[in-house]
Design a protein around this motif. Structure first.
Motif, short mmCIF file in Angstrom:
data_model
loop_
_atom_site.label_atom_id
_atom_site.label_comp_id
_atom_site.label_asym_id
_atom_site.label_seq_id
_atom_site.Cartn_x
_atom_site.Cartn_y
_atom_site.Cartn_z
N GLU A 151 -7.77 11.33 9.64
CA GLU A 151 -9.45 10.10 10.16
C GLU A 151 -9.05 9.05 8.91
O GLU A 151 -9.02 7.26 8.71
N GLU A 152 -8.71 9.18 7.49
CA GLU A 152 -8.68 8.61 6.81
C GLU A 152 -7.29 7.24 6.76
O GLU A 152 -6.89 6.78 6.60
N THR A 153 -6.06 8.19 6.84
CA THR A 153 -5.17 7.59 7.24
C THR A 153 -4.90 6.78 8.74
O THR A 153 -4.43 5.87 8.73
N TYR A 154 -5.61 6.67 9.38
CA TYR A 154 -5.82 6.39 10.76
C TYR A 154 -6.83 4.93 10.24
O TYR A 154 -5.83 3.93 10.72
N LEU A 155 -7.91 4.95 9.79
CA LEU A 155 -8.72 3.46 9.09
C LEU A 155 -7.28 2.93 8.50
O LEU A 155 -7.65 1.55 7.97
N LEU A 156 -6.63 4.11 7.13
CA LEU A 156 -6.07 3.02 6.21
C LEU A 156 -4.94 2.27 7.09
O LEU A 156 -4.42 1.17 6.79
N ALA A 157 -3.82 2.84 8.40
CA ALA A 157 -2.85 2.14 8.78
C ALA A 157 -3.59 1.01 9.63
O ALA A 157 -3.39 -0.25 9.29
N LYS A 158 -4.67 1.29 9.85
CA LYS A 158 -5.17 -0.10 11.08
C LYS A 158 -6.12 -1.16 9.91
O LYS A 158 -5.29 -2.38 10.30
N MET A 159 -6.68 -0.88 8.67
CA MET A 159 -6.93 -2.06 7.47
C MET A 159 -5.55 -2.79 7.11
O MET A 159 -5.55 -3.80 7.42
N MET A 160 -4.67 -1.61 6.74
CA MET A 160 -3.32 -2.39 6.29
C MET A 160 -2.68 -3.63 7.06
O MET A 160 -2.46 -4.49 7.07
N ARG A 161 -2.66 -2.90 8.62
CA ARG A 161 -2.04 -3.84 8.97
C ARG A 161 -2.61 -4.70 10.20
O ARG A 161 -2.51 -6.06 10.04
N GLY A 167 -1.15 8.69 0.85
CA GLY A 167 -1.73 8.80 1.85
C GLY A 167 -1.32 10.13 2.19
O GLY A 167 -2.11 10.46 3.48
N SER A 225 0.74 -1.56 0.25
CA SER A 225 -0.23 0.10 -0.57
C SER A 225 0.76 1.17 0.09
O SER A 225 1.44 0.73 0.80
#
Ligand code: SF4
Lengths: 786, 190
Positions: free
Chosen positions: B167-177, B161, B158
Motif C-alpha cells: 500500500e505504501e509503494t502504491y502511494l509512493l509511486a503515485k506521489m512521485m509520478r 521502497g 526517489s
C-alpha cells in the motif's frame, strides 16, 4: 517465481545457480530438503562451495560471469543427447518458427549491430509469416532456418571442452550437472531453476536468465509442479515494490512508462505502438486507462485522454547508475531515500557517497541512522563544514508497528497486522507519504502554473486525518466499477473507456467485495499439490503456478499423473485441478488458441528465440573486468552495454588486478546491514567484515587466517579479515591458473557490527537491458595489511 | 487490529514452537526453565499478532507477543504454510528491530555545513520538506520539450521502497509520478 516455495517439494531436481538459498533464503530450503527426502536431487553451481553446495547432491564450480557458457553447453548437451521434451518443444515453444533469411550471427554479433550507438536494429530478427500474420512453422524442426536448427547451430560452438576452458569447471563435474538436470526432460519428471542476484548482477544478467528459460522450455519444465524459473527475492517486498513500479521504466502492473517520443505522444499513439495484437497484453489499454482513473479520478476524462499528458515523460535511461551519475554531476537537487542505503549498497559506493554531497537537500526515511543519511559526518571521511546538503531524517515505524501487506517471492500477498504502536515518535511510511502529499497539495492549492496543474489533478482520497485509511488505499489498488461504485472481482472486468479504475491491474481481485481483503486469508488447509489456495492471495487471480496450462498435453490431459496441475474436464467443459488455471477457464484444447499456454505472449508459445537488447539468443561475453579474453568471439564485452567514461567508472586491468572477486551475503545480515548491524544478537553472530580466499592464494600471498588484508580495485581499497578456506579453489582458465575471492557486502561504519564497505570496490556498469550493476564479477588484488 | 483466532490445536502447536525456539536462541538457558519462565513471565496475558518477516523474500509468518506496550516475544507462526513455525536467525531476532536502542525515535535535521543533528518536530519537518520539494520542482519543472508534453522534473529523485508495504509503494509511486519525478528507482535495480 513462476512457482512458489512450498511447491519446491515437488521437484525431481533443483538447479541452484547464482543463488545460495541455504544461506540467504534459509527457510525455503526446508522444501528442498523435503524434495530430497522423496528422491529429488539438488545441484549447486557456484564459484564458491556454499552452504547450499554442502547440501547438494552435485556441486560444480564456475568462474563468476561465465553462466552463459555453462548453460549454452547444457543446451547443446540436451539437444545432442535428445534429452529434451519433444512434444512440448514442438507445440509449446517457438522452436518450429522459421526465421527470415537475413537473420545472421557472426563472430559474437547478430545482424543489425551499429557500433557507434552500441545498439541493434532488430528488423532482421523476425519470423517469416503467413498471410494472416502468424509465423511460418515446420513442426518437424528440420527446416534449416527454424528456431530449433538455428539454436542448435548457435550452441554447437559450446562444446564441453571449450565451455570448461571458460568456466573453469572440472569436466566430470560439468557432465554430472548436465546429466542430472537434463534427466528432468523425461515425461513424469520436473526440474526447477532457482537463482538470485548471482545471476542478474552481470553485464549479461538478463541473458543469463534467458538461458535458464531456454533450458526449461527444452526440458518441458515450465508450468509444472516442481518446475519453473524461480527468482529468489532478497527483500520482504521487493516483489511488491516492483509490481507497484518503483522503477523508472514502469508503471504499476508492468505497463511501460510512456516516454517523450512520437510513438507515445498521445494515449492513442501509446496504445497503438505498445499494444500487441494478440496475447493477454492486448488488453494493455484497459490496464493503463483504469490506472489513470485511479490516479486522476474525475480529472481523467475521455476528452483529455484520461490525463495521460500528466504522466511524466522522460527521454533517457533514469536507472540507478545513471541517477547517481546525474547527482555526481550536480544535476539533481533533492532526493528521497525510503529505507535504502546506497552508500553501502550501491555500486562504486565511494562515488555514490560523493554524489550525495552535491545535493541541496536529502530526505531519508528510515528506522536507523544509516551511512547514507549520515554521509556528511566526519566518520564518513569528509569535512562536514564543506558539505552543504540539508538532511531531513524521518523515523519510520517497523513492519509490525503498522498495518499493510507484502508480496513474497511466490507472489503471495500476505497481510501484516499492527502489533504495537510505532516506537517513539516514529511513523508508518504510509502516513509520512500521505501527509507530505497533503502539505504539497496545500501549497499548490491556489496556483495554476504548469507545475501546479498535474499535481492538483492528482486524486488523493484516503481520509482527512494524518493517518490515511489503509482500506481506502487497498480498494483503490483493487479498483472499482465506476458505474456502480462496486469493487471489481477480477481484472477481466477492466475497461478502456473510463468506466473502471484500478491502481494496479495484476492485483485486481484481491479485494473483490467490501470487507474481503484476500491478503488476510489464513486458511492453511492444503488444497492440493501444496498450493494452499486459501492462504493469502497470489497475483494474478490467485494462480500459484504460472503457465500451468503447459502441464497438460494437446488434449488437455496432464503429461503425467505425477505432475498434474490442471486438466480439461470435457463433461464440465472447463479446466479443473488443484490450481487456478492460468488460462481462459472455458477454452477447450480444441478451441482456437486452446493449445497456447503462454497467454501473455503474442504467439502463445514460449520463446526459445526472443529478442533482448544484445540479441535473440544468449551469447557469452566476458565481464567488464575479466582475467581472460573471450574464446567464443572477438567481442570481449556485451556489445550493447552502456559504458560510462571518466572517473565515475574506472576500469581495472588484469595485469594489475589479476584476481576475480565477487560479493554475497550471510544469513545473519541483511542487504546493506542497517536492519541487522543495529541489532545486538546478529551483530554478535557476525561482527566483522571478512574476505574468503583459497589456501593456494593465501600461500602465494603469505596470508594467514584472520590476518588483516587489503583488497584493491581500480575504484578503491578496503581492509578486512582474511578467512582462508577450502571453499574457494583456483580455477584453470584456458590452461592458466586464476584465483577467485569473495566477500559479503553488508558492512559500513554505523551500527554495532562495523567494517569496510565491499561496494567501494565494485564498478559502475550495468546489464544491457536492466542496467543492474555488475557487482558479481570484477578484478582485484589482495595483500597483507602490514 | 488483531484478527487471529487461536483454536486449541493451534494453541498447543504454538506452545511447542515456543519451547523449541527458546532453546535455539536463548543459549545458556535450561530449556524447561526457559519454557516455564516464558509461560509465566513473558507471554502470559500477552497479545499475539501475526506478521510476516521483514527480511528476505521467503515471507515467513511470525507471531508478535506484546504486553505493557513493548514486544515481549516473537516466534515462527506454526500456521503459516511457508515456514510452519520455523525461522532463520534473522526472523528469530525480529524482536530487536523494536527493542534496539539504535532505533530512531525523533525526526532529525542537519543544516548545511553543520556537523550535528538537531531534533525537530514532525510539523516543521513536513512543512520544510514540502517547501524544498516545491521550490526545486517549480524551478525545474518542464511542461513541454521538443514538441512533446512531458510534465517532468529531472531535479528530484526517489530511491528505495523494497521494505515498504504494498500500500505504501502504491502511494509512493503515485506521489512521485504525480510530482513529475522520472528518477524513480529502488532496490530491485541493485
Ligand atoms: S525468517 Fe529468515 S527465511 Fe524466513 S522470511 Fe525471515 S529472513 Fe527469510
Amino acid at each position: 517465481m513462476t512457482n512458489h516455495w512450498s511447491d519446491l517439494q515437488n521437484t525431481d531436481c533443483a538447479l541452484i545457480m547464482g543463488g545460495n538459498p541455504a544461506e540467504n533464503h534459509p527457510i525455503s530450503f526446508r522444501w528442498l530438503t523435503k524434495a530430497q527426502e522423496k528422491g529429488g536431487k539438488i545441484v549447486s553451481v557456484d564459484p564458491r562451495f556454499t552452504r547450499t553446495s554442502s547440501k547438494a547432491d552435485v556441486y560444480a564450480q564456475l568462474r563468476s560471469g561465465t553462466d552463459i557458457a555453462f548453460m549454452g553447453g547444457m543446451i547443446k548437451y540436451a539437444i545432442d543427447n535428445e534429452l529434451y521434451h519433444k512434444d512440448y518443444v514442438v507445440n509449446y515453444t517457438n522452436a518450429p518458427f522459421i526465421l527470415k533469411e537475413d537473420y545472421k550471427f557472426n563472430d559474437g554479433l547478430f545482424s543489425g549491430y551499429d557500433e557507434a550507438t552500441r545498439k541493434y536494429d532488430r528488423t532482421t530478427w523476425a519470423f517469416e509469416t503467413n498471410e494472416d500474420g502468424t509465423p511460418k512453422q515446420d513442426k518437424t524442426l528440420k527446416h534449416p532456418r527454424s528456431v530449433f536448427q538455428l539454436m542448435k547451430q548457435h550452441y554447437n560452438r559450446y562444446d564441453v571442452d571449450t565451455v570448461i576452458s571458460v568456466t573453469g569447471t572440472p569436466k566430470n563435474d560439468y557432465l554430472k550437472v548436465c546429466e542430472t538436470f537434463c534427466a528432468t526432460g523425461q515425461v513424469g519428471k520436473s526440474g526447477t531453476i532457482m537463482y538470485a542476484m548471482g545471476t542478474t548482477q552481470h553485464t549479461v544478467g538478463s541473458q543469463n536468465v534467458r538461458a535458464f528459460g531456454m533450458i526449461q522450455l527444452l526440458l518441458g519444465n515450465i508450468g509444472l509442479p516442481g518446475g519453473g524459473i524461480n527468482a529468489m527475492r532478497g527483500e520482504s517486498n521487493v516483489q511488491g515494490s516492483t509490481d507497484f513500479a518503483l522503477l523508472h521504466h514502469l508503471l504499476p502492473g508492468y505497463v511501460g512508462t510512456p516516454t517523450a517520443k512520437p510513438q507515445h505522444a498521445t494515449l492513442a499513439d501509446y496504445n497503438a505502438n505498445e499494444t500487441p495484437a494478440a496475447g493477454y497484453w492486448s488488453n494493455k489499454p484497459k490496464f493503463l486507462v483504469s490506472m489513470l482513473k485511479a490516479w486522476y479520478g474525475d480529472n481523467a476524462t475521455k476528452a483529455n485522454d484520461f490525463a495521460y499528458d500528466y504522466l511524466p515523460k522522460g527521454n533517457k535511461n533514469y536507472s540507478h547508475i545513471n541517477l547517481f551519475k546525474a547527482m555526481y554531476e550536480g544535476k539533481i537537487e533533492g532526493t528521497f531515500l525510503f529505507g535504502t542505503n546506497p552508500v553501502v549498497g550501491g555500486p562504486n559506493a565511494g562515488k555514490e557517497k560523493e554524489a550525495l554531497s552535491n545535493l541541496k537537500w536529502l530526505v531519508a526515511v528510515d528506522l536507523w541512522e544509516t551511512e547514507s543519511a549520515a554521509f556528511w559526518q566526519k566518520e564518513a571521511g569528509g569535512n562536514p563544514a564543506e558539505i552543504n546538503t540539508e538532511v531531513f531524517l524521518l523515523p519510520a515505524a517497523s513492519s509490525y508497528e503498522k498495518d499493510g501487506s507484502v508480496s513474497n517471492s511466490s507472489r503471495w500477498m500476505q497481510y501484516r497486522w499492527k502489533a504495537i504502536e510505532p516506537k517513539g515518535d516514529s511513523l508508518a511510511d504510509l502516513e509520512i507519504i500521505h501527509v507530505l502529499v497533503q502539505k504539497l497539495k496545500e501549497l499548490y492549492k491556489n496556483e495554476n502554473t504548469a507545475a501546479a496543474r498535474p499535481f492538483n489533478a492528482l486524486s488523493w482520497n484516503f481520509g482527512e486525518g494524518h493517518h490515511p485509511d489503509i482500506d481506502l488505499v487497498c480498494k483503490e489498488i483493487n479498483g472499482y466499477d465506476l458505474k456502480t461504485g462496486k469493487l471489481l472481482p477480477t481484472f477481466g472486468a477492466l475497461m478502456d473507456d473510463g468506466t473502471t479504475s484500478s491502481g494496479n491491474w495484476i492485483y485486481t481481485g484481491f479485494y473483490p467485495e467490501e470487507g474481503k481483503n484476500r491478503a488476510k486469508n489464513r486458511d492453511n488447509v492444503d488444497t492440493g499439490g501444496g498450493n494452499y489456495l486459501n492462504w493469502a492471495f497470489a497475483w494474478p487471480a490467485n494462480r500459484r503456478i504460472l503457465y500451468n496450462r503447459a502441464s497438460a498435453d494437446l488434449n488437455g490431459k496432464p503429461w503425467s499423473k505425477e505432475k498434474a496441475v490442471i486438466w480439461w474436464d470435457a463433461a464440465q467443459a472447463k479446466w479443473v485441478g488443484n490450481d487456478v488455471p492460468d488460462f481462459v477457464p472455458i477454452k477447450a484444447p480444441s478451441d482456437p488458441g486452446g493449445n497456447n499456454p503462454f497467454i501473455m505472449l503474442k504467439d502463445g508459445v514460449g520463446g526459445l528465440f526472443a529478442p533482448l537488447n544484445e540479441g535473440p539468443f544468449p551469447e557469452h561475453y566476458e565481464p567488464f573486468e575479466s582475467p581472460a579474453s573471450n574464446v567464443f568471439s572477438s567481442q570481449e564485452l556485451n556489445p550493447a552495454v552502456e559504458i560510462h567514461e571518466g572517473d565515475f567508472n574506472l576500469k581495472g586491468d588484469a595485469s594489475k588486478y589479476p584476481i576475480v572477486a565477487t560479493t554475497y551475503r550471510v544469513t545473519e545480515h541483511w542487504q546493506s546491514g542497517s536492519m541487522t548491524r543495529n541489532q545486538e544478537w546478529l551483530s554478535e553472530l557476525v561482527g566483522h567484515m571478512f574476505i574468503e580466499l583459497s589456501e593456494e592464494l593465501a600461500k602465494e600471498k603469505g596470508i594467514k587466517n584472520k590476518d588483516k588484508v587489503i583488497v584493491s580495485t581500480a575504484r578503491g581499497e578496503i581492509t578486512a579479515y582474511a578467512m582462508v578456506t577450502k571453499r574457494f579453489k583456483p580455477f584453470i582458465i584456458k590452461g592458466e591458473k586464476v584465483h577467485h575471492i569473495g566477500m559479503p557486502w553488508h558492512f559500513g561504519y554505523k551500527g554495532y557490527a562495523t567494517g569496510d564497505t565491499a561496494n567501494h570496490l565494485t564498478p559502475h556498469i550495468g546489464d544491457a537491458n536492466t542496467t543492474i550493476p555488475e557487482y558479481k564479477a570484477f578484478l582485484c588484488n589482495v595483500r597483507r595489511a602490514d | 487490529m488483531v484478527e487471529i483466532n487461536l483454536n486449541r490445536r493451534q494453541f498447543l502447536k504454538l506452545s511447542g514452537a515456543t519451547a523449541a525456539t527458546l532453546a535455539v536462541v536463548e543459549l545458556g538457558f535450561n530449556e524447561k526453565e526457559a519454557y516455564a519462565k516464558s509461560k509465566e513471565l513473558k507471554i502470559a496475558r500477552a497479545t499475539v499478532t501475526p506478521t510476516i518477516c521483514c527480511f528476505c523474500g521467503v515471507g515467513c509468518g511470525i507471531l508478535v507477543h506484546t504486553k505493557d506496550n513493548t514486544v515481549v516475544y516473537t516466534e515462527g507462526d506454526p500456521d503459516s504454510p511457508v515456514n510452519e513455525g520455523t525461522l532463520c536467525s534473522k526472523g528469530t531476532t525480529i524482536r530487536q528491530v523494536y527493542t534496539s536502542e539504535k532505533r530512531l525515535t525523533k525526526p532529525l535535521y542537519r543544516a548545511p555545513g553543520s556537523d550535528k543533528w538537531e531534533e525537530k518536530d514532525w510539523e516543521w519537518m513536513y512543512k520544510t520538506i514540502a517547501q524544498r520539494t516545491k521550490e526545486t520542482r517549480d524551478k525545474t519543472f518542464v511542461e513541454k520539450e521538443n514538441g512533446f508534453t512531458v510534465n517532468k522534473t529531472e531535479a528530484i529523485a526517489s530511491l528505495g521502497g523494497a521494505a515498504l508495504d504494498n500500500e505504501e509503494t502504491y502511494l509512493l509511486a503515485k506521489m512521485m509520478r504525480g510530482l513529475g519525478v522520472v528518477y524513480l528507482e529502488h532496490q530491485a535495480r541493485i
